[in-house]
Structures are given as structure tokens and as C-alpha cells.
Design a protein around this motif. Structure first.
Motif, short mmCIF file in Angstrom:
data_model
loop_
_atom_site.label_atom_id
_atom_site.label_comp_id
_atom_site.label_asym_id
_atom_site.label_seq_id
_atom_site.Cartn_x
_atom_site.Cartn_y
_atom_site.Cartn_z
N UNK A 3 39.86 48.35 30.20
CA UNK A 3 40.93 48.41 31.52
C UNK A 3 40.11 47.94 32.71
N UNK A 4 40.94 47.83 33.83
CA UNK A 4 40.24 47.58 35.05
C UNK A 4 40.56 48.70 36.04
N UNK A 5 39.66 48.85 37.11
CA UNK A 5 39.92 49.87 38.13
C UNK A 5 39.67 48.79 39.35
N UNK A 6 40.41 49.21 40.46
CA UNK A 6 40.19 48.37 41.69
C UNK A 6 39.61 49.33 42.91
N UNK A 86 32.92 43.08 39.78
CA UNK A 86 32.90 41.58 40.69
C UNK A 86 33.10 42.42 42.11
N UNK A 87 32.21 41.94 43.07
CA UNK A 87 31.98 42.46 44.09
C UNK A 87 32.64 41.36 45.37
N UNK A 88 33.69 41.47 45.86
CA UNK A 88 34.00 40.43 46.67
C UNK A 88 33.88 41.07 48.06
N UNK A 89 33.09 40.40 49.15
CA UNK A 89 32.58 41.03 50.33
C UNK A 89 32.46 39.79 51.44
N UNK A 152 28.61 40.78 39.66
CA UNK A 152 28.83 39.34 40.21
C UNK A 152 29.31 39.59 41.46
N UNK A 153 28.78 38.53 42.52
CA UNK A 153 29.37 38.82 43.75
C UNK A 153 30.02 37.53 44.19
N UNK A 154 30.84 37.50 45.34
CA UNK A 154 31.54 36.33 45.67
C UNK A 154 32.06 36.55 47.23
N UNK A 155 32.20 35.71 47.89
CA UNK A 155 32.95 35.96 49.26
C UNK A 155 34.31 36.53 49.24
N UNK A 156 34.65 37.51 50.08
CA UNK A 156 35.88 38.06 50.24
C UNK A 156 36.42 37.06 51.55
N UNK A 157 37.33 36.12 51.03
CA UNK A 157 37.90 35.17 52.20
C UNK A 157 38.84 35.87 53.09
N UNK A 158 38.45 35.53 54.29
CA UNK A 158 39.22 36.20 55.57
C UNK A 158 38.62 37.49 56.01
N UNK A 159 37.46 38.04 55.38
CA UNK A 159 36.73 39.08 55.76
C UNK A 159 35.70 38.73 56.92
N UNK A 160 35.61 39.22 57.82
CA UNK A 160 34.36 38.71 58.66
C UNK A 160 32.93 38.67 58.26
N UNK A 161 32.03 38.07 58.59
CA UNK A 161 30.65 38.35 57.90
C UNK A 161 30.24 39.60 58.67
N UNK A 162 29.58 40.31 57.84
CA UNK A 162 28.84 41.56 58.23
C UNK A 162 29.77 42.88 58.09
N UNK A 163 31.12 42.63 57.51
CA UNK A 163 31.98 43.77 57.37
C UNK A 163 31.32 44.44 56.16
N UNK A 169 36.18 44.69 41.67
CA UNK A 169 36.95 44.93 40.44
C UNK A 169 36.15 45.27 39.28
N UNK A 170 36.63 46.44 38.52
CA UNK A 170 35.62 47.04 37.89
C UNK A 170 36.13 46.96 36.33
N UNK A 171 35.60 46.31 35.30
CA UNK A 171 36.14 45.97 34.06
C UNK A 171 35.35 47.17 33.27
N UNK A 172 36.22 47.86 32.75
CA UNK A 172 35.55 48.98 31.92
C UNK A 172 35.71 48.89 30.58
#
Length: 188
Positions: A3-6, A86-89, A152-163, A169-172
Motif C-alpha cells: 500500500x501507499x501512504x502520503x 519518493x520525496x518531492x520538494x 528518490x528525490x525530485x522537484x516539487x513543481x510550483x514550490x519555491x526553492x528553500x521551502x 509518497x511512501x510505498x510499503x
């Protein structure tokens, strides 16, 4: 069982996170883990939330100073977890170390929010008025029950740099420490 948790919120490095910050993560995950108990295969095992009647009975319940915690990944259910996160930031992909903290310390904060608090943490949270629910549903009884981790990391689009905002998204995947008739339905 898979399952996945968010988690969508402020995820700070461990050194800059308070006990209340970590508990906010736990309480953000709580309704998702609670909802698991209304779906296959857990819907058929509500007794696992009850206090065990005999020693060695399969249970997801842990009680700390009167506060009840229900964890899907526990020694009482004889399962451990493999996590794929998956960490989007607000940083470019691959920026594992930045002025907002490094990934390993953010993962430690996330793990603390996914697990049952310690006795001293329960008492501190109770003193701060943060323990308001009769039962708190957590993913992990303890983070030592994580046997495999991929991040895994990736950019969270629309979020300002430094936030500090992070969408995790945690797949278990649950894996048995020992297969029994009681936990057979949890194994995929």
C-alpha cells in the motif's frame, strides 16, 4: 500486502524538528493507516486491535501509559516493512545536501513520525496536550522493523526553492518475519 501512504507538509531535518513537529507527521499519517483497517485483508482482523488475551497472540496493539497505538508493521504481527519513498520538494533532483537539511536527517524525521513514540515522548506529548485520540494508528511499532529502504528525490513543481514543504509518497511492502496462519493474509 502492499500500500501507499502520503505525507504533504513541513519535513525538517531531525536536528531542527521538535517532538510536536514529529507528532504532526504521525497524526497526518494516522487517518490513512486507520483506513487500512477498513479494507482487505485487515477488515477481517479487528481483534488484532484488542488487548491480547493470551501470551503470544497476534496483535497490532501497543499500549504506553494508557495510550493505545495500533501499528500495521509490528513484532506482534510478525511482519517487517520494505519502504520505497519518493520525496518531492522545492530543490532540484539530486540535491541531497542543502541549506534546508540533508536527506538522511529528513528521512530520520519521517521515520520518527511513522513509528510509535517512546514512553518519554508519550509523556511529553501528553503534557503538551497533543495526545487527544483514544487510539493512534501508526505505520511502524519501531523503525528497526524497516528491512529495506529506497529513497528518490525530485522537484516539487510550483514550490519555491528553500521551502521545507515535502510531498512524500511512501510505498510499503509487508514481509513476514515468520509465516503463520494468522498473518498469512498480510503477505503478498
Amino acid at each position: 500486502m502492499e500500500f501507499r501512504l502520503v505525507f504533504d507538509g513541513d519535513l525538517r531535518p531531525r536536528k531542527r524538528s521538535s517532538l510536536e513537529d514529529i507528532h504532526q507527521i504521525r497524526m497526518a499519517i494516522h487517518p490513512q493507516v486507520e483506513a487500512l483497517w477498513h479494507h482487505e485483508p485487515l477488515v477481517h482482523t479487528p481483534r488484532w486491535q484488542d488487548e491480547p488475551k493470551t501470551k503470544g497472540e497476534v496483535t497490532a496493539r501497543t499500549e504506553i501509559d494508557g495510550q493505545v497505538f495500533i501499528s500495521v508493521v509490528s513484532t506482534g504481527l510478525l511482519v517487517y516493512a520494505e519502504l520505497d519513498i519518493l520525496l518531492l520538494r522545492g530543490q532540484p533532483p539530486g540535491m541531497l545536501v542543502s541549506n534546508q537539511g540533508d536527506i538522511d536527517n529528513k528521512i530520520k524525521t519521517l521515520f520518527d513520525g511513522l513509528r510509535i513514540p517512546t514512553k518519554s515522548e508519550v509523556n511529553s506529548l501528553r503534557a503538551a496536550g497533543a495526545m487527544g485520540k483514544e487510539k493512534i494508528f501508526c505505520l511502524l511499532q519501531d523503525d528497526h522493523l524497516i528491512s529495506k529502504l529506497t529513497v528518490s528525490t525530485d522537484r516539487l513543481l510550483g514550490e519555491p526553492v528553500g521551502s521545507n514543504r515535502t510531498l512524500a509518497i511512501i510505498n510499503v511492502k509487508l514481509r513476514p518475519t515468520r509465516v503463520t496462519m494468522a498473518n498469512l493474509g498480510l503477505i503478498s
